[in-house]
Design a protein around this motif. Sequence first.
Motif, PDB file in Angstrom:
ATOM      1  N   ILE A  82      -4.758  16.208  -1.899  1.00 55.75           N
ATOM      2  CA  ILE A  82      -5.594  15.005  -1.928  1.00 55.75           C
ATOM      3  C   ILE A  82      -4.699  13.804  -1.659  1.00 55.75           C
ATOM      4  N   HIS A  83      -5.037  13.006  -0.664  1.00 54.92           N
ATOM      5  CA  HIS A  83      -4.276  11.804  -0.325  1.00 54.92           C
ATOM      6  C   HIS A  83      -5.077  10.580  -0.775  1.00 54.92           C
ATOM      7  N   VAL A  84      -4.457   9.785  -1.638  1.00 58.67           N
ATOM      8  CA  VAL A  84      -5.099   8.553  -2.117  1.00 58.67           C
ATOM      9  C   VAL A  84      -4.135   7.395  -1.904  1.00 58.67           C
ATOM     10  N   TRP A  85      -4.688   6.187  -1.788  1.00 57.73           N
ATOM     11  CA  TRP A  85      -3.911   4.970  -1.564  1.00 57.73           C
ATOM     12  C   TRP A  85      -4.065   4.032  -2.756  1.00 57.73           C
ATOM     13  N   ILE A  86      -2.922   3.407  -3.143  1.00 57.94           N
ATOM     14  CA  ILE A  86      -2.935   2.386  -4.187  1.00 57.94           C
ATOM     15  C   ILE A  86      -2.194   1.163  -3.656  1.00 57.94           C
ATOM     16  N   THR A  87      -2.391   0.042  -4.315  1.00 57.07           N
ATOM     17  CA  THR A  87      -1.735  -1.199  -3.897  1.00 57.07           C
ATOM     18  C   THR A  87      -0.884  -1.808  -4.994  1.00 57.07           C
ATOM     19  N   ASP A  88      -0.683  -1.082  -6.080  1.00 56.01           N
ATOM     20  CA  ASP A  88       0.120  -1.586  -7.199  1.00 56.01           C
ATOM     21  C   ASP A  88       1.092  -0.509  -7.667  1.00 56.01           C
ATOM     22  N   PRO A  89       2.096  -0.169  -6.844  1.00 55.25           N
ATOM     23  CA  PRO A  89       3.036   0.892  -7.245  1.00 55.25           C
ATOM     24  C   PRO A  89       3.863   0.532  -8.461  1.00 55.25           C
ATOM     25  N   GLU A  90       3.982  -0.775  -8.780  1.00 53.99           N
ATOM     26  CA  GLU A  90       4.746  -1.150  -9.963  1.00 53.99           C
ATOM     27  C   GLU A  90       4.104  -0.666 -11.254  1.00 53.99           C
ATOM     28  N   ASN A 149       0.842  -1.196   0.000  1.00 51.40           N
ATOM     29  CA  ASN A 149       0.000   0.000   0.000  1.00 51.40           C
ATOM     30  C   ASN A 149       0.879   1.248   0.000  1.00 51.40           C
ATOM     31  N   VAL A 150       0.625   2.128  -0.953  1.00 55.49           N
ATOM     32  CA  VAL A 150       1.409   3.355  -1.114  1.00 55.49           C
ATOM     33  C   VAL A 150       0.446   4.537  -1.170  1.00 55.49           C
ATOM     34  N   ARG A 151       0.774   5.597  -0.420  1.00 49.29           N
ATOM     35  CA  ARG A 151      -0.047   6.801  -0.435  1.00 49.29           C
ATOM     36  C   ARG A 151       0.545   7.818  -1.411  1.00 49.29           C
TER      37      ARG A 151
END
Length: 362
Positions: A291-299, A237-239
Amino acid sequence: MTNPVVRMVMPSPTPSPSGTAEAAAHAAGRTGADQPLAGADGLKNAVTSHGGFLSDLVDTLDRLAVQVGSSRISVWDLVVLLFVLGLVISIAWGASRLSSRVLRSATGLDQTQRLLAEKLVSLLIWTIAILVGIDVLGIDLTALTVFSGAFGLAIGFGLQKTFGNLIAGIILLMDKSIKPGDVITITDAAGMSTFGQIRRIGIRAVSLTTRDQKEYLIPNENLMINQVENWSYSSKNVRIQVPVIMPYACDIERVEHLMLDAAKSVKRVLAAPPPTVWLDNFAERGVSFVIHVWITDPEEGVGNVRSDVLKALWRLMREQGIEVPYPQRDLNVRDTETMRHVIEALRGTHQMHSPIDSSVST
């Protein structure tokens, strides 16, 4: 009367020259049979013992030789050397490939453990292959004591980086701090940062692929010496932070809802943790938000997520009639004598270039 015992002394027969030669040959043959045959000489004796065309060919190749110091090197020796090297390398390469396939099919190991096992097994196979090749060639390692000392010293100075990178790669795989598939940012000695995904950890270097498909080969030692930012070490998880500036005349609560709606409309943005909006600063052009958003696929990249959020926000702002603020400057001019002359000169120039309304007399 006692009969005298007649002792007849038989003279020992004198060995003939032919008998002595046969005995010596027999003894020599028996001694040679007791000793193991190795290297080119052993293979030559095994081939020539059967006779025939192959025996004559081997004898011919063995006669073509040169004398180097106290050593004799023939064409047959070179043929045997190339044959043994090719055979050992082929067997070691095939065994290494086979072991890799077997380990890749093992379901009880994760990717890092599988890669570490492949490297250790491959190193063991090649070590055994080198020792077997030396034994088959009949090389006496005790005669290379002085040379091996000098060679080891040369390895210590010339190949220390290579062995250092090899050990560093094994350590990285053992502690699982960096593994294939991780997204990292590495900073070099010059302060330049490189962002990308690890594709492969080799014996010497790590393959790092960036978003523009540039592949960097980073030595394993650099990953242990320099600072490394691992985006997927314990969690993927990356913000991501998306800065936005709104005009001062806007309704803060209203634009915050628009930002949240824009962030939630992007597919790669996670619903948990949910997106958040922070009022960051009262900037020169307007009110600054983040705006802060989270993703789970930084690749898959982070810049494209930021772009998608901004495009969705742009569409919502157009629908709601909210304009994006642009830079504005207020200029204050002091009333001085020089400034009055400049203003009068500008007015005179304006009047000269203005159209003149002339009436036509009749």
